[in-house]
Design an enzyme around this catalytic site. Sequence first.
Site, mmCIF file in Angstrom:
data_model
loop_
_atom_site.group_PDB
_atom_site.id
_atom_site.type_symbol
_atom_site.label_atom_id
_atom_site.label_comp_id
_atom_site.label_asym_id
_atom_site.label_seq_id
_atom_site.Cartn_x
_atom_site.Cartn_y
_atom_site.Cartn_z
ATOM 1 N N CYS A 130 0.843 -1.201 0.000
ATOM 2 C CA CYS A 130 0.000 0.000 0.000
ATOM 3 C C CYS A 130 0.876 1.248 0.000
ATOM 4 O O CYS A 130 1.693 1.458 0.899
ATOM 5 C CB CYS A 130 -0.920 -0.014 1.212
ATOM 6 S SG CYS A 130 -1.837 1.524 1.388
ATOM 7 N N CYS A 185 0.466 3.391 3.156
ATOM 8 C CA CYS A 185 1.122 2.766 4.320
ATOM 9 C C CYS A 185 2.629 3.011 4.252
ATOM 10 O O CYS A 185 3.272 3.250 5.287
ATOM 11 C CB CYS A 185 0.814 1.271 4.391
ATOM 12 S SG CYS A 185 -0.840 0.893 5.039
ATOM 13 N N ASP A 216 -0.300 16.641 -1.646
ATOM 14 C CA ASP A 216 -0.512 15.769 -2.803
ATOM 15 C C ASP A 216 0.579 16.009 -3.837
ATOM 16 O O ASP A 216 0.976 17.151 -4.099
ATOM 17 C CB ASP A 216 -1.889 16.033 -3.425
ATOM 18 C CG ASP A 216 -2.330 14.902 -4.327
ATOM 19 O OD1 ASP A 216 -3.240 14.151 -3.968
ATOM 20 O OD2 ASP A 216 -1.741 14.768 -5.441
ATOM 21 N N THR A 257 -7.729 5.951 -6.717
ATOM 22 C CA THR A 257 -6.545 5.295 -7.291
ATOM 23 C C THR A 257 -5.666 4.640 -6.231
ATOM 24 O O THR A 257 -4.870 3.762 -6.553
ATOM 25 C CB THR A 257 -5.683 6.306 -8.074
ATOM 26 O OG1 THR A 257 -5.314 7.382 -7.207
ATOM 27 C CG2 THR A 257 -6.438 6.846 -9.274
ATOM 28 N N HIS A 268 -6.265 3.099 0.101
ATOM 29 C CA HIS A 268 -6.088 3.375 1.537
ATOM 30 C C HIS A 268 -6.923 4.626 1.773
ATOM 31 O O HIS A 268 -6.631 5.682 1.175
ATOM 32 C CB HIS A 268 -4.604 3.581 1.855
ATOM 33 C CG HIS A 268 -4.302 3.883 3.301
ATOM 34 N ND1 HIS A 268 -3.366 3.167 4.038
ATOM 35 C CD2 HIS A 268 -4.790 4.836 4.147
ATOM 36 C CE1 HIS A 268 -3.297 3.648 5.273
ATOM 37 N NE2 HIS A 268 -4.143 4.678 5.357
ATOM 38 N N HIS A 312 -8.586 7.941 2.268
ATOM 39 C CA HIS A 312 -7.975 9.262 2.387
ATOM 40 C C HIS A 312 -8.968 10.350 2.035
ATOM 41 O O HIS A 312 -9.899 10.132 1.257
ATOM 42 C CB HIS A 312 -6.728 9.374 1.494
ATOM 43 C CG HIS A 312 -6.974 9.036 0.056
ATOM 44 N ND1 HIS A 312 -7.059 7.746 -0.404
ATOM 45 C CD2 HIS A 312 -7.167 9.830 -1.022
ATOM 46 C CE1 HIS A 312 -7.276 7.751 -1.718
ATOM 47 N NE2 HIS A 312 -7.352 9.007 -2.107
HETATM 48 P P1 AMP Z 1 -7.450 9.264 -5.237
HETATM 49 O O1 AMP Z 1 -7.273 9.423 -6.719
HETATM 50 O O2 AMP Z 1 -8.665 9.930 -4.669
HETATM 51 O O3 AMP Z 1 -7.314 7.824 -4.831
HETATM 52 O O4 AMP Z 1 -6.248 10.065 -4.578
HETATM 53 C C1 AMP Z 1 -4.935 9.592 -4.563
HETATM 54 C C2 AMP Z 1 -4.063 10.798 -4.530
HETATM 55 O O5 AMP Z 1 -2.769 10.411 -4.125
HETATM 56 C C3 AMP Z 1 -3.903 11.498 -5.886
HETATM 57 O O6 AMP Z 1 -4.372 12.836 -5.770
HETATM 58 C C4 AMP Z 1 -2.401 11.438 -6.140
HETATM 59 O O7 AMP Z 1 -1.898 12.593 -6.767
HETATM 60 C C5 AMP Z 1 -1.858 11.263 -4.757
HETATM 61 N N1 AMP Z 1 -0.537 10.628 -4.697
HETATM 62 C C6 AMP Z 1 -0.136 9.509 -5.347
HETATM 63 N N2 AMP Z 1 1.144 9.207 -5.025
HETATM 64 C C7 AMP Z 1 1.538 10.167 -4.140
HETATM 65 C C8 AMP Z 1 2.767 10.418 -3.442
HETATM 66 N N3 AMP Z 1 3.823 9.617 -3.564
HETATM 67 N N4 AMP Z 1 2.825 11.493 -2.634
HETATM 68 C C9 AMP Z 1 1.753 12.319 -2.491
HETATM 69 N N5 AMP Z 1 0.568 12.121 -3.104
HETATM 70 C C10 AMP Z 1 0.476 11.067 -3.931
HETATM 71 ZN ZN ZN Z 2 -2.489 1.358 3.544
#
Ligand code: AMP
Ligand code: ZN
Length: 113
Positions: free
Chosen positions: A4, A7, A30, A95, A98, A100
């Site tokens: 994850c 995580c 983000d 995407t 976990h 959020h």
């Molecule tokens: P969701 O699309 O609602 O599942 O949100 C997942 C979010 O995680 C997206 O807005 C991505 O830009 C963000 N994300 C993915 N990888 C990372 C990372 N390594 N650091 C910070 N944010 C991330």
């Molecule tokens: Zn997780």
Amino acid sequence: MEDCLFCKIISGEIPSSKVYEDDEIYAFRDIEPQAPVHAVIVPKTHISSANGITPENSRAVAAIFEKIPAIARELGVDESGYRIVNNCGADAGQTVMHLHFHLLGGTQGGKLY
Ligand code: AMP
Ligand code: ZN
């Protein structure tokens, strides 16, 4: 949870730009901001999505919402306003599996609905 992404961010295995942390929750910027201010707030315990919230783990969700005012203040949007977004499942574009909450601010977009 071994594979994850969030995580791994919580554990520090993957670096992040931390905004807030305590025993129950972690907040970070983000990586692909969709607004001038865009933070992601997660429970430290792994919950896959909003579908996985139960009476047994909902304390972590309450902890997030209790801290949202302070996080918004830290990010400078408490007075200007912000949006809290949760995407649950494929149709909503989730995407990372976990749970959020996105905190989005710094735009004057008004309502989305
Ligand atoms: P969701 O699309 O609602 O599942 O949100 C997942 C979010 O995680 C997206 O807005 C991505 O830009 C963000 N994300 C993915 N990888 C990372 C990372 N390594 N650091 C910070 N944010 C991330
Ligand atoms: Zn997780």
